[in-house]
Design an enzyme around this catalytic site. Structure first.
Site, PDB file in Angstrom:
ATOM      1  N   GLU C  94       0.826  -1.224   0.000  1.00  0.00           N
ATOM      2  CA  GLU C  94       0.000   0.000   0.000  1.00  0.00           C
ATOM      3  C   GLU C  94       0.850   1.259   0.000  1.00  0.00           C
ATOM      4  OE1 GLU C  94      -0.215  -2.378   2.338  1.00  0.00           O
ATOM      5  OE2 GLU C  94      -2.281  -2.727   2.974  1.00  0.00           O
ATOM      6  N   ASP C 164       6.060  -6.323   6.536  1.00  0.00           N
ATOM      7  CA  ASP C 164       4.665  -5.868   6.381  1.00  0.00           C
ATOM      8  C   ASP C 164       4.025  -6.714   5.289  1.00  0.00           C
ATOM      9  OD1 ASP C 164       2.310  -4.451   6.293  1.00  0.00           O
ATOM     10  OD2 ASP C 164       3.139  -2.817   5.084  1.00  0.00           O
TER      11      ASP C 164
END
Lengths: 315, 315, 315, 315
Positions: C94, C164
């Site tokens: 993201e 992540d």
């Protein structure tokens, strides 16, 4: 928001996946029984359709419309035959198929073979109206066992053979009962004028090919005359298919002409408040045996024949 | 669990409450349009039924089975009449009802009045196959307005009057078009031999009383002959009802005898790859007009008459 | 029922199975993108949580609370280190993890390796606020590839290493990045004073053992000091866990004392209307690092160590 | 598809709308009781959270995490006070709040007033572990009635006053117990050093304004010191808020320093296999009373004060 609306926001639901892309949910009023037999998961619940038998997550029959299903399965074959005395039922755990057969005073013997004693016992206990105590009728021989094997073993001839088993799902107990091999054996064991009928799964313009068309095609390889029909059963979420096979020409059987009169003649006996068929009569018959254009074309075009080596599975 | 199974666990769903106790969910592939007109919430989505118009949360028609609905609504009335020249359509936003009317070369004029220009425009854009560009046909007069008022205002006579509007839900825009008052006006504006037909909501053995039976009863107060029928439309989740009204005796209309021949005579024109009706023919007609016993008894027993002062609402 | 209530009965829903026995449904406003990359199913949708990235059916981050997740993942490690210059990010599609790293003026180089270019590109297009154009920052080196392999290949030392990536589901692309083997390599590549941190799945009193406790135990086999923490992220439907590892004693790090002052000193730069962290500060830190009794006992008691040969899978 | 997968496709679900845009569904194992009292709909079910009380469609407490809720509600106030002898409970139908109070040997009298005898009786029958037979403790005075009126009528002073009632939904029975008028009366009836505490609804970063902030603001108008806190309760689907009010300065109460020692001193008595609090201790306390930045800012900024004339309703 009003407290009434607040209260209605909650809910217990019975959710059934009707395909990879669709799901039906019914408010769940109560769970009368929930367990597993050696053969399948068995639940008896209450929804807006009334008490309902669910096996392996699929609705089998509901209080509110089981008569549509069971009258559809049994009565046309009986009328086609005219005077059946000996009847074989494969499956039929709810006992309502036997009930419909034994309704005729001319019937002398019904042999029913269901693999799952637990289902039968739970239905007798929680859904006794399905069977109307027909298990006490001395004409009924109720056997717990493999319908294929039992049928093969019995050396009798049958006037009507009825298959009332779960849909052909992979590893489901009844898969062998949807094969050409079984249908050939059934044909041999029919008496002259005998009629074979099997439930055949979904029967709508968009899902006749789930299993109905291949059951139709397979029967068509075996029987001289094959007659597909269907009834709309709300709790099944689609019209439901059935297929008959016999040796005589079909004649004007599909028009339904004379059905009401034949019912009179065969004098079915009704119990309690019921005095006649709820669903079946001459006009209903005409509807059942008049199929939509797409469905007729689809059944005719089907090439798949179901054999032991090439089974067909529904969702 | 395999990654494939993991991926399939997710989902976008279109969920439609089909009653206070039931809910249908379809996998939602995409949302082509989502908005509101001055009259209703309007969504055009794609599911396993193909592109679908949804207004106020209710499925209106789907790519995969809209022909079942629109052929059912239009063709029987046209055949009953034999040679309609002037046709009035109330509603019909998807443009497929107009398409079915204009298919007949004998038709000289179709007036369609739909209240919701936004719906019509969105259907033209996102579902152009529904209308097959029939809006370019000079025989079509497309009016955006109140069908009741426009119909009242026009001083013409009609050979066929078709009501293709949303179900009668409280405060829904079409509620007046389901009243005895409207039906009386419609009867007066039919030419000799004229036929009136309206979509009539759910038509299964368990929900014919949602609104069908009261529409039937109301029409029965007005027309000499009233003929109820229904077709099974998978995306509507139940058989769907229609009701015709006219002045002549019904004759053998319900048998469907001669339907295939009449279609030949009226020479409907098909576009693109289509060369004949998908759904409708003689045997399909027989099915449509043969009703189940419970439904026939239910329609006959209904007492409710819908008037401006006593409307009837569906869920 | 009012027309408003009628309209609200419909719905488009995003449904996520959060376990074999639970399911969360959110109203789906729109589908901005729906497709598949070579690695996973990718959807970008809009719900009441705002725009949302969904991969393989699982919510990855939402407009309304992504800052809770990304501040939790990045800031505590940065403050623990005090002055990180070189940062490695595994995953981070993201672009918001990179954004949080590049917020610090002292950072000289961020290398981010994400396997899925399609996800990154779709996020840049449909969720640009996540990354705040940080991909134009010359300090960022964005590599599309296998984080394990790229990390192994690079001969640099890192001040902070951030993982992540998606949860460890069977055959998911990141499974190797949750193993003792990877953690040992990471430890070797940390500079003196360096900090390792990984997102660690569900972190509530009833699901800390989905994968968090085994990640904790595995890190505990490798690092001298291991510090588990969690933040409540509404769109994830449970508190979300993170785990840090480093070589120094933990000191009073968990109390949060001095956090606000350290933030001042490190001078993070905020863009647009944002002028400070939305979520993170001294008291928030104290909450994050104070764990419930059951969770602490559970993490301590865990015996499972995740290795290449013995992976641990979440639902 | 395997028969196992087939079987798992079915399901009974308990679905709770958690807002106008969100819905949680849990597999429903059984329905132990389903009925209505004069005050509310009452269901006791079994899900993956164990036995669960549901009133008016909302989860009240679950076997698996009720201790998180009840320890959170009771123990901090008791420790704050140090030696409570007389306790008033408004609501508390599951009997677990009374259980937590009576755990302390120093307590001399607990008066509990719950409006709904049916709920209390059903909990005693179907969820006896919640109450641990504390209703046989002679120190307990259990009154069925309106907590507001009973509290007003009694002329006693209380060391701890606990409000354990349903959320403030419109027309819900407890709405008066969330008003400034009630809080003012409660303050007057506290003994010196007395503590008031009320459950306060959702407490996450995205829903602290459902009702928590206005409850906080209202208490802040009445009490000298108001301390908000929350615990994450998985079955409630969000962190759950509580708010205390008392007259003394807050001191270092929020740090939790000394909590473990105070528990020792107050000698709570545990029954059966339980030997200590499941959830609550010093570090848990620190977590409970350390609030996220957004929540703190939100509570501080709230302007709404709840009065009899201006109630605040949750979804």
């Amino acid at each position: 928001m009003s407290i009434e609306a607040e209260r209605n926001k909650t809910g217990f639901w019975f959710t059934e996946d009707t395909g990879p892309d669709s799901r039906i949910s019914l408010k769940l009023n109560s769970i009368l029984f929930s367990g597993s037999s050696p053969f399948q998961k068995v639940d008896i619940i209450s929804t807006s359709f009334g008490r309902t038998l669910v096996t392996d997550g699929k609705t089998q029959s509901c209080e509110n419309d089981e008569k549509v299903y069971h009258e559809s399965l049994v009565v046309p074959s009986f009328l086609k035959h005219g005077n059946p005395k000996k009847v074989f039922i494969g499956g039929g755990g709810e006992m309502a198929t036997a009930r419909e057969c034994l309704r005729f005073p001319g019937v002398e013997k019904v042999v029913m073979v269901d693999i799952d004693e637990a289902v039968v016992k739970m239905c007798m206990k929680h859904m006794p109206e399905w069977g109307e105590n027909c298990w006490e009728d001395p004409r009924l021989d109720l056997i717990y066992g493999d319908a294929y094997g039992e049928f093969e073993r019995m050396e009798e001839e049958w006037d009507v053979i009825i298959l009332d088993i779960s849909d052909p799902i992979e590893a489901g107990p009844g898969i062998k009962l949807y094969t050409k091999e079984f249908y050939e054996m059934a044909k041999k064991k029919l008496s002259p004028g005998g009629v074979f009928v099997t439930q055949s799964g979904c029967g709508a313009v968009n899902n006749w090919d789930d299993c109905w068309s291949s059951i139709y095609k397979t029967l068509d390889e075996v029987f001289d005359t094959v007659v597909p029909y269907r009834s709309n059963i709300p709790s099944f979420a689609c019209p439901w298919a059935f297929t008959m096979g016999f040796s005589e020409p079909v004649g004007d059987f599909k028009t339904g002409n004379g059905v009401d009169e034949k019912i009179e003649q065969m004098k079915p006996v009704f119990k309690g408040k019921q005095t006649e068929y709820e669903y079946y009569d001459e006009e209903t018959h005409r509807c059942m045996f008049s199929l939509e254009k797409q469905v007729r074309k689809g059944l005719q075009a089907e090439k798949r024949v179901i054999t032991m080596d090439n089974p067909v599975f529904m969702f």
